[in-house]
Design an enzyme around this catalytic site. Structure first.
Site, PDB file in Angstrom:
ATOM      1  CG  ASN A  72     108.150  -2.526  25.346  1.00  0.00           C
ATOM      2  OD1 ASN A  72     107.021  -2.982  25.498  1.00  0.00           O
ATOM      3  ND2 ASN A  72     109.069  -3.152  24.640  1.00  0.00           N
ATOM      4  CG  HIS A  73     107.186  -1.954  21.022  1.00  0.00           C
ATOM      5  ND1 HIS A  73     108.560  -1.975  20.872  1.00  0.00           N
ATOM      6  CD2 HIS A  73     106.797  -3.249  21.197  1.00  0.00           C
ATOM      7  CE1 HIS A  73     108.986  -3.232  20.940  1.00  0.00           C
ATOM      8  NE2 HIS A  73     107.937  -4.018  21.156  1.00  0.00           N
TER       9      HIS A  73
ATOM     10  CG  HIS B 225     101.620  -9.929  21.407  1.00  0.00           C
ATOM     11  ND1 HIS B 225     101.958  -9.498  20.125  1.00  0.00           N
ATOM     12  CD2 HIS B 225     101.807  -8.857  22.209  1.00  0.00           C
ATOM     13  CE1 HIS B 225     102.329  -8.229  20.169  1.00  0.00           C
ATOM     14  NE2 HIS B 225     102.241  -7.830  21.439  1.00  0.00           N
TER      15      HIS B 225
END
Length: 257
Positions: free
Chosen positions: A67-68, A178
């Site tokens: 999404n980034h 992460h």
């Protein structure tokens, strides 16, 4: 085929540790292909053109994202012109780039790499389950080795997709949180699975970012400028051994150092 997959690369520390260790890990595992999620490789959020080229030069063959990927506008054109960089396939029609690449090795072997985005606690985009059906239908029958990077928040959504495609793909590897999970497994019909590959970055942090800023955000509810954490970076990912004829996973091992 032996494949290395590395979790989200977070900022300069993540890039540096991969540049330092990738060649030796690749030699140790006798890997044929290296895949990594690069959506946070530039400043901790997003990917720039220069960083993309740095990662390819470091030995990564295919970069997935999430999404980034849209943060840096220069990437819109690069998503259309660089076949080794893919974005989640289930963004609506008209979004730059593509979510599937069929990569051919020097040996002539081919591998299909797909990128999907989850919807639970994330953007309300197209259904990843319906999209993966479309992607699988578009892959030639002779391309038996197929890997999915499922960039998603919810463990349940990742697990559900893995069972949905069990036996149809070689591996479903989760990214985005992460934090590496401890559930690497081979499913009943032969698909390798891991809920999240973790990250390449500073682990003594808040998902690769300086804790002080994140604490301030939680305590005040106000927007903060994230800063990539300083400290000793670590590598998180996994190794998959795939049978060339069936395309099914025969071995899966966590990489954490």
């Amino acid at each position: 085929m032996r494949i290395l997959f590395f979790g989200d690369i977070v900022g300069k520390p993540g890039r540096l540790i991969l540049r330092k260790r990738l060649a030796s890990i690749k030699e140790e595992k006798k890997a044929d292909l290296v895949i990594a999620n690069g959506e946070n490789a530039s400043g901790g959020i997003g990917l720039s053109g220069d960083t993309m080229r740095e990662l390819f030069n470091a030995g990564i063959d295919i970069l997935t994202s999430g999404n980034h990927i849209w943060k840096h506008k220069e990437m819109y054109n690069l998503l259309n012109t660089e076949p080794r960089l893919i974005r989640p396939a289930n963004y609506p029609h008209g979004a730059p780039g593509h979510g599937l690449v069929i990569h051919e090795l020097d040996s002539g072997s081919k591998i299909a790499v797909m990128n999907l985005l989850g919807r639970t606690f994330m953007d309300d985009i197209d259904c990843p389950f319906k999209k993966v059906d479309e992607l699988l239908a578009s892959i030639p029958d002779d391309v038996r080795i197929r890997i999915i990077d499922f960039h998603a928040e919810a463990t349940s959504e990742k697990k559900a997709l893995s069972f949905y495609v069990d036996g149809k793909v070689s591996g479903v590897i989760g990214t985005h949180t992460h934090v590496q999970t401890a559930d690497a497994m081979i499913l009943e019909k032969g698909t390798g699975y891991l809920t999240d590959a973790g990250m390449c970055g500073v682990e003594e942090s808040c998902l690769g970012m300086e804790p002080k800023v994140i604490i301030e955000r939680f305590m005040t509810g106000l927007p903060q400028r994230f800063k990539v954490a300083k400290g000793t970076p670590h590598i998180n990912g996994l190794y998959l051994d795939i049978d060339d004829e069936s395309g099914l996973c025969t071995d899966i091992e966590l990489i954490r150092e």
